[in-house]
Design a protein around this motif. Structure first.
Motif, PDB file in Angstrom:
ATOM      1  N   THR A 286       0.847  -1.197   0.000  1.00 54.12           N
ATOM      2  CA  THR A 286       0.000   0.000   0.000  1.00 54.12           C
ATOM      3  C   THR A 286       0.879   1.242   0.000  1.00 54.12           C
ATOM      4  N   PRO A 287       0.959   1.955  -1.118  1.00 55.82           N
ATOM      5  CA  PRO A 287       0.331   1.664  -2.411  1.00 55.82           C
ATOM      6  C   PRO A 287       1.100   0.567  -3.147  1.00 55.82           C
ATOM      7  N   PRO A 288       0.471  -0.026  -4.186  1.00 47.04           N
ATOM      8  CA  PRO A 288       1.188  -1.026  -4.993  1.00 47.04           C
ATOM      9  C   PRO A 288       2.489  -0.440  -5.549  1.00 47.04           C
ATOM     10  N   LEU A 289       3.540  -1.239  -5.527  1.00 47.97           N
ATOM     11  CA  LEU A 289       4.893  -0.749  -5.801  1.00 47.97           C
ATOM     12  C   LEU A 289       5.247  -0.796  -7.288  1.00 47.97           C
ATOM     13  N   SER A 290       5.671   0.352  -7.825  1.00 51.36           N
ATOM     14  CA  SER A 290       6.248   0.386  -9.170  1.00 51.36           C
ATOM     15  C   SER A 290       7.641  -0.225  -9.095  1.00 51.36           C
ATOM     16  N   THR A 291       7.977  -1.059 -10.078  1.00 49.12           N
ATOM     17  CA  THR A 291       9.233  -1.804  -9.976  1.00 49.12           C
ATOM     18  C   THR A 291       9.662  -2.341 -11.331  1.00 49.12           C
ATOM     19  N   VAL A 292      10.922  -2.700 -11.422  1.00 53.13           N
ATOM     20  CA  VAL A 292      11.456  -3.331 -12.634  1.00 53.13           C
ATOM     21  C   VAL A 292      11.246  -4.835 -12.509  1.00 53.13           C
ATOM     22  N   ARG A 293      10.481  -5.386 -13.423  1.00 49.84           N
ATOM     23  CA  ARG A 293      10.229  -6.830 -13.394  1.00 49.84           C
ATOM     24  C   ARG A 293      11.417  -7.579 -13.997  1.00 49.84           C
ATOM     25  N   VAL A 294      11.993  -8.495 -13.206  1.00 49.22           N
ATOM     26  CA  VAL A 294      13.065  -9.375 -13.678  1.00 49.22           C
ATOM     27  C   VAL A 294      12.478 -10.776 -13.811  1.00 49.22           C
ATOM     28  N   HIS A 295      12.629 -11.374 -14.957  1.00 51.42           N
ATOM     29  CA  HIS A 295      12.028 -12.689 -15.215  1.00 51.42           C
ATOM     30  C   HIS A 295      12.947 -13.786 -14.646  1.00 51.42           C
ATOM     31  N   THR A 296      12.928 -13.887 -13.317  1.00 47.49           N
ATOM     32  CA  THR A 296      13.879 -14.742 -12.618  1.00 47.49           C
ATOM     33  C   THR A 296      13.680 -16.232 -12.915  1.00 47.49           C
ATOM     34  N   GLU A 297      12.430 -16.688 -12.909  1.00 49.05           N
ATOM     35  CA  GLU A 297      12.208 -18.117 -13.187  1.00 49.05           C
ATOM     36  C   GLU A 297      12.664 -18.454 -14.611  1.00 49.05           C
ATOM     37  N   PHE A 298      12.412 -17.549 -15.536  1.00 46.11           N
ATOM     38  CA  PHE A 298      12.854 -17.760 -16.912  1.00 46.11           C
ATOM     39  C   PHE A 298      14.375 -17.769 -17.005  1.00 46.11           C
ATOM     40  N   MET A 299      15.035 -16.971 -16.170  1.00 47.90           N
ATOM     41  CA  MET A 299      16.508 -17.005 -16.123  1.00 47.90           C
ATOM     42  C   MET A 299      16.985 -18.402 -15.740  1.00 47.90           C
ATOM     43  N   GLY A 300      16.324 -18.999 -14.739  1.00 49.01           N
ATOM     44  CA  GLY A 300      16.688 -20.343 -14.312  1.00 49.01           C
ATOM     45  C   GLY A 300      16.451 -21.375 -15.400  1.00 49.01           C
ATOM     46  N   ARG A 301      15.309 -21.286 -16.063  1.00 47.06           N
ATOM     47  CA  ARG A 301      14.999 -22.223 -17.150  1.00 47.06           C
ATOM     48  C   ARG A 301      15.971 -22.077 -18.318  1.00 47.06           C
ATOM     49  N   THR A 302      16.349 -20.836 -18.607  1.00 50.03           N
ATOM     50  CA  THR A 302      17.302 -20.599 -19.690  1.00 50.03           C
ATOM     51  C   THR A 302      18.661 -21.202 -19.357  1.00 50.03           C
ATOM     52  N   ALA A 303      19.083 -21.054 -18.105  1.00 51.17           N
ATOM     53  CA  ALA A 303      20.356 -21.635 -17.682  1.00 51.17           C
ATOM     54  C   ALA A 303      20.332 -23.155 -17.821  1.00 51.17           C
ATOM     55  N   PHE A 304      19.194 -23.760 -17.440  1.00 50.20           N
ATOM     56  CA  PHE A 304      19.056 -25.216 -17.582  1.00 50.20           C
ATOM     57  C   PHE A 304      19.194 -25.626 -19.052  1.00 50.20           C
ATOM     58  N   SER A 305      18.529 -24.915 -19.950  1.00 45.59           N
ATOM     59  CA  SER A 305      18.591 -25.249 -21.377  1.00 45.59           C
ATOM     60  C   SER A 305      20.015 -25.135 -21.912  1.00 45.59           C
ATOM     61  N   MET A 306      20.719 -24.104 -21.476  1.00 49.67           N
ATOM     62  CA  MET A 306      22.104 -23.912 -21.936  1.00 49.67           C
ATOM     63  C   MET A 306      23.010 -25.023 -21.414  1.00 49.67           C
ATOM     64  N   LEU A 307      22.767 -25.452 -20.168  1.00 44.78           N
ATOM     65  CA  LEU A 307      23.577 -26.527 -19.614  1.00 44.78           C
ATOM     66  C   LEU A 307      23.326 -27.840 -20.349  1.00 44.78           C
ATOM     67  N   MET A 308      22.069 -28.129 -20.633  1.00 48.06           N
ATOM     68  CA  MET A 308      21.744 -29.360 -21.352  1.00 48.06           C
ATOM     69  C   MET A 308      22.361 -29.353 -22.754  1.00 48.06           C
ATOM     70  N   GLU A 309      22.433 -28.167 -23.346  1.00 49.01           N
ATOM     71  CA  GLU A 309      23.072 -28.045 -24.650  1.00 49.01           C
ATOM     72  C   GLU A 309      24.554 -28.388 -24.558  1.00 49.01           C
ATOM     73  N   GLN A 310      25.206 -27.927 -23.494  1.00 53.09           N
ATOM     74  CA  GLN A 310      26.626 -28.263 -23.283  1.00 53.09           C
ATOM     75  C   GLN A 310      26.800 -29.773 -23.130  1.00 53.09           C
ATOM     76  N   ILE A 311      25.946 -30.374 -22.307  1.00 53.73           N
ATOM     77  CA  ILE A 311      26.080 -31.794 -21.999  1.00 53.73           C
ATOM     78  C   ILE A 311      25.808 -32.657 -23.228  1.00 53.73           C
ATOM     79  N   SER A 312      24.743 -32.349 -23.957  1.00 58.09           N
ATOM     80  CA  SER A 312      24.353 -33.209 -25.073  1.00 58.09           C
ATOM     81  C   SER A 312      25.140 -32.944 -26.345  1.00 58.09           C
ATOM     82  N   ASP A 313      25.490 -31.669 -26.584  1.00 60.20           N
ATOM     83  CA  ASP A 313      26.182 -31.321 -27.818  1.00 60.20           C
ATOM     84  C   ASP A 313      27.688 -31.166 -27.649  1.00 60.20           C
ATOM     85  N   LEU A 314      28.169 -31.229 -26.410  1.00 62.06           N
ATOM     86  CA  LEU A 314      29.588 -31.009 -26.118  1.00 62.06           C
ATOM     87  C   LEU A 314      30.065 -29.682 -26.700  1.00 62.06           C
ATOM     88  N   ARG A 315      29.225 -28.645 -26.557  1.00 58.78           N
ATOM     89  CA  ARG A 315      29.578 -27.325 -27.082  1.00 58.78           C
ATOM     90  C   ARG A 315      30.736 -26.744 -26.287  1.00 58.78           C
TER      91      ARG A 315
END
Length: 339
Positions: A286-315
């Protein structure tokens, strides 16, 4: 840490020759003098071979290590890093991939618990020695919210410069010229070396370029509700105080709002606030807070995808992904002329 290319350059041979010599390739046709020079150069440069990649068979799912630079209690108090970890773990659960999560304790990171993992997602800030230890456990590694070396490691980060510029532009568009900052500092490594926060850096650069920077209106402590409250009280005790505040985290902003109310002032009528992170509670304040939205869960999912790419493709070529942010304007900020 020396690389094969460093050795090749100093020894005057090709990187392929260095690799084959160090791996004792008996089919290589080079002189004993060349081999000796390569080995001596490698020793002089303190070269250590990277651990061999563990490539799981197609029938076996990989095992992923997750390191959190916070302790478990610190993570509970900071939804930002908790959300990143949740994103990684949900992605792993969907793929039925086993995880081993490691929190920092009073002794640091107990890396021995990460033996036999196929890759690591490292959340948060790590000093050079910790980065080296983590990379010695597995060459498959992705850092989240931290990019220790773009030439060597995968990383998922956000663009703080764009995010802070959006905040400053919003304040200026609303007629605010007296703008303050409340933020924190993080520390890395055993010596707890303080890091300059990029939000503070961009804030100073942007307002200085406009001739609006006031050092007395910049207060820095730790990223906590308590320090947000304490620093805001200090700032509001000044005879002159800003009409707008950029607060570097939503958690700190909660403390700032309490200090403003206790001073007999109002948000946003007396002081407009914009914070950073967009934690779930932000829109219910109160009042509702203006803020910069950071897509934190998506950051985690993106990191997982990049790691799997390293493991499977040996990039072998490192990749850095920058996730965009979004300024969410709510009721904690108004135009200056409306006051």
């Amino acid at each position: 840490m020396a690389t094969i290319r460093d050795i090749a350059k100093q020894a005057g041979v090709s990187p392929a020759t260095v690799s084959r010599v160090l791996n004792y390739d008996h089919t290589l046709s080079v002189s004993e003098e060349t081999k000796r020079r390569v080995f001596q150069t490698a020793e002089a440069l303190n070269y250590t071979k990277k651990p061999k990649r563990r490539t799981p068979s197609k029938a076996k799912k990989p095992t992923i290590g997750i390191t959190q630079w916070y302790s478990m209690s610190e993570e509970i108090a900071d939804p930002y890093y908790l959300s990143i970890r949740s994103g990684i773990e949900r992605a792993c659960q969907e793929q039925k991939i086993e995880t081993r999560t490691l929190f920092r304790d009073e002794k640091g990171l107990s890396i021995s618990r990460l033996s036999n993992v196929d890759g690591i997602v490292a959340i948060g800030k790590y000093g050079p020695a910790e980065v080296e230890v983590l990379s010695s456990v597995s060459p498959n590694i992705v850092f989240v919210d931290w990019a220790p070396d773009d030439r060597k490691y995968d990383a998922v980060t956000i663009d703080f410069r764009v995010a802070v510029n959006d905040v400053i532009a919003s304040f200026l568009d609303m007629g605010h010229r007296e703008i303050g900052y409340i933020g924190g500092r993080e520390h890395v490594g055993e010596k707890q070396i303080p890091l300059m926060d990029p939000r503070e850096e961009v804030f100073k650069d942007r307002l200085t370029s406009k001739g609006l920077y006031q050092k007395a209106w910049v207060k820095v402590g730790s990223f906590s509700v308590e320090d947000g409250y304490r620093l805001a009280k200090e700032l509001l005790e000044e005879e002159d105080h800003p009409t707008a505040l950029f607060v570097a985290s939503d958690a700190m902003a909660i403390g700032v709002m309490r200090a403003v109310v206790e001073k007999g002032l109002r948000v946003p009528e007396d002081i407009s606030l914009i914070a950073f992170d967009d934690i779930p509670a932000a829109e219910y304040l109160t009042p509702p807070l203006s803020t910069v939205r950071v897509h934190t869960e998506f950051m985690g999912r993106t990191a997982f995808s990049m790691l799997m790419e390293q493991i499977s493709d040996l990039r072998d070529i490192p990749k850095k992904t920058i996730i965009p942010t979004e300024l969410i304007t709510r009721s904690s900020v108004i135009k200056r002329q409306e006051v």
